[in-house]
Design a protein around this motif. Structure first.
Motif, PDB file in Angstrom:
ATOM      1  N   GLY A 193      -8.892   9.758  -6.555  1.00 13.26           N
ATOM      2  CA  GLY A 193      -8.145   8.516  -6.420  1.00 13.26           C
ATOM      3  C   GLY A 193      -7.276   8.415  -5.187  1.00 13.26           C
ATOM      4  O   GLY A 193      -6.579   7.424  -4.989  1.00 13.26           O
ATOM      5  N   SER A 194      -7.287   9.437  -4.341  1.00 14.64           N
ATOM      6  CA  SER A 194      -6.522   9.354  -3.101  1.00 14.64           C
ATOM      7  C   SER A 194      -7.466   9.581  -1.919  1.00 14.64           C
ATOM      8  O   SER A 194      -8.590  10.049  -2.086  1.00 14.64           O
TER       9      SER A 194
ATOM     10  N   ARG B 216      -2.283   9.563   4.383  1.00 13.33           N
ATOM     11  CA  ARG B 216      -2.731   9.731   2.998  1.00 13.33           C
ATOM     12  C   ARG B 216      -2.406   8.439   2.269  1.00 13.33           C
ATOM     13  O   ARG B 216      -1.378   7.814   2.512  1.00 13.33           O
ATOM     14  N   GLY B 217      -3.315   8.062   1.371  1.00 15.51           N
ATOM     15  CA  GLY B 217      -3.077   6.841   0.621  1.00 15.51           C
ATOM     16  C   GLY B 217      -3.907   6.779  -0.638  1.00 15.51           C
ATOM     17  O   GLY B 217      -4.786   7.613  -0.871  1.00 15.51           O
ATOM     18  N   ARG B 218      -3.618   5.777  -1.437  1.00 14.78           N
ATOM     19  CA  ARG B 218      -4.372   5.529  -2.655  1.00 14.78           C
ATOM     20  C   ARG B 218      -5.747   4.991  -2.261  1.00 14.78           C
ATOM     21  O   ARG B 218      -5.860   4.075  -1.459  1.00 14.78           O
ATOM     22  N   ASP B 219      -6.804   5.576  -2.800  1.00 13.54           N
ATOM     23  CA  ASP B 219      -8.169   5.145  -2.490  1.00 13.54           C
ATOM     24  C   ASP B 219      -8.487   3.910  -3.318  1.00 13.54           C
ATOM     25  O   ASP B 219      -8.915   3.999  -4.463  1.00 13.54           O
ATOM     26  N   ASP B 220      -8.238   2.748  -2.720  1.00  9.91           N
ATOM     27  CA  ASP B 220      -8.464   1.487  -3.418  1.00  9.91           C
ATOM     28  C   ASP B 220      -9.108   0.489  -2.460  1.00  9.91           C
ATOM     29  O   ASP B 220      -9.277   0.782  -1.270  1.00  9.91           O
TER      30      ASP B 220
ATOM     31  N   ARG C 202     -12.161  11.402   0.374  1.00 11.36           N
ATOM     32  CA  ARG C 202     -11.710  10.814  -0.886  1.00 11.36           C
ATOM     33  C   ARG C 202     -11.803  11.863  -1.995  1.00 11.36           C
ATOM     34  O   ARG C 202     -12.816  12.535  -2.116  1.00 11.36           O
TER      35      ARG C 202
ATOM     36  N   ILE D 129       0.292   3.963   1.751  1.00 10.66           N
ATOM     37  CA  ILE D 129      -0.179   4.772   2.868  1.00 10.66           C
ATOM     38  C   ILE D 129       1.025   5.473   3.481  1.00 10.66           C
ATOM     39  O   ILE D 129       2.037   4.845   3.777  1.00 10.66           O
TER      40      ILE D 129
ATOM     41  N   SER E 258       0.842  -1.199   0.000  1.00  9.03           N
ATOM     42  CA  SER E 258       0.000   0.000   0.000  1.00  9.03           C
ATOM     43  C   SER E 258       0.875   1.247   0.000  1.00  9.03           C
ATOM     44  O   SER E 258       2.016   1.220   0.439  1.00  9.03           O
TER      45      SER E 258
END
Length: 108
Positions: free
Chosen positions: A94-95, A55-59, A91, A30, A28
């Motif tokens: 995409g993040s 913060r991270g990739r919204d997946d 969100r 994150i 991830s």
């Protein structure tokens, strides 16, 4: 270089960050944005309140991790995680920006 005495528990905020990172999905993206910790006490307990901004990739992996975060058991040497909550998840594009709040208590 010498470190802290071995009988002294590590900083609860840092220990919580390590535990969160260890529980994050493999691969991830994150990352820590910011963390603040303030001392906390009651008539019978002492500890600290923590606000952690990530913060991270919204997946799907992030969504699954966040869904399980409230039930997760974190082991921190010298401290207990008494409460952990998602204060917010925003969100956009995409993040995801995530705010986690936690209360750690010092073990006697």
């Amino acid at each position: 270089m010498s470190g802290p005495p071995r009988d002294r528990a590590p900083d609860p905020g840092l220990a919580l960050l390590h535990a969160l990172a260890a529980s994050a999905p493999r691969g991830s993206a994150i990352e820590l944005v910011d963390m603040t910790s303030t001392g906390w006490g009651s008539a019978t307990f002492t500890g600290a309140r923590h606000v952690i901004r990530l913060r991270g990739r919204d997946d799907p992996a992030l969504a699954s991790w966040l869904a399980g975060l409230l039930e997760a058991q974190f082991r921190l040497r010298g401290h207990l995680v008494a409460d952990i909550a998602l204060a917010s998840v925003e969100r956009c594009g995409g993040s995801a920006a995530v705010v986690v709040e936690a209360l750690t208590l010092d073990e006697a």
